[in-house]
Design a protein around this motif. Sequence first.
Motif, PDB file in Angstrom:
ATOM      1  N   ASP A   1      52.137 -54.061  86.718  1.00 22.18           N
ATOM      2  CA  ASP A   1      50.733 -54.247  86.368  1.00 22.18           C
ATOM      3  C   ASP A   1      49.979 -54.504  87.662  1.00 22.18           C
ATOM      4  OD1 ASP A   1      50.770 -57.054  87.034  1.00 22.18           O
ATOM      5  OD2 ASP A   1      51.763 -57.415  85.132  1.00 22.18           O
ATOM      6  N   GLY A   2      48.718 -54.814  87.549  1.00 22.04           N
ATOM      7  CA  GLY A   2      47.890 -54.988  88.731  1.00 22.04           C
ATOM      8  C   GLY A   2      48.467 -55.921  89.788  1.00 22.04           C
TER       9      GLY A   2
ATOM     10  N   GLU B   1      58.108 -50.087  78.241  1.00 22.93           N
ATOM     11  CA  GLU B   1      58.674 -51.407  77.962  1.00 22.93           C
ATOM     12  C   GLU B   1      59.472 -51.365  76.677  1.00 22.93           C
ATOM     13  OE1 GLU B   1      56.009 -54.661  78.030  1.00 22.93           O
ATOM     14  OE2 GLU B   1      55.424 -54.317  80.096  1.00 22.93           O
TER      15      GLU B   1
ATOM     16  N   THR C   1      51.900 -57.118  89.755  1.00 21.43           N
ATOM     17  CA  THR C   1      53.346 -57.093  89.924  1.00 21.43           C
ATOM     18  C   THR C   1      53.855 -55.732  90.354  1.00 21.43           C
ATOM     19  OG1 THR C   1      53.319 -58.592  88.038  1.00 21.43           O
ATOM     20  CG2 THR C   1      55.478 -57.926  88.865  1.00 21.43           C
TER      21      THR C   1
END
Length: 141
Positions: free
Chosen positions: A74-75, A129, A77
């Motif tokens: 994500d932004g 996921e 990680t």
Amino acid sequence: MVAKKEDTVSFLKTHGLAGTAIRKQVLSHLWGDGVALTQKEIEEKLPPETDRVTLYRTLKLFTEKGIVHKIVLDGETQKYKIAGRFRKSDHAHFYCTQCHKLLCMPQLDVNLSHLPSGFQFSSARLVVEGVCDNCSTKKER
Ligand SMILES: [Zn+2]
Ligand SMILES: [Zn+2]
């Protein structure tokens, strides 16, 4: 699973890199199927005197050489994992929400040629996921 020192040295050699201490250390922590770590997680495993810039450069070099995949979760990680036999990182990855393994899934074929006309592909960051085979069988028992 931690790689043996000799393994990391010969691995680096096949990629035309000298086996410096930090390269060997970073590699041995990333060794193993599905093991993926953020830069911070790697930093925490390294000796405290490790220079942060050197670590950053090492990861950048590994990414450029195709030794590791940089996977954007994500932004905030970004995880690094050993690329194994997959040189490019433009394939999908599977993230297990239970054991936090991150696996290369090039068999998940995302057809990027189906973009509407006028759209051009430059890079893809697909992370699927779910629960991996290991965790799903554990559940059934
Ligand atoms: Zn799992
Ligand atoms: Zn991959």
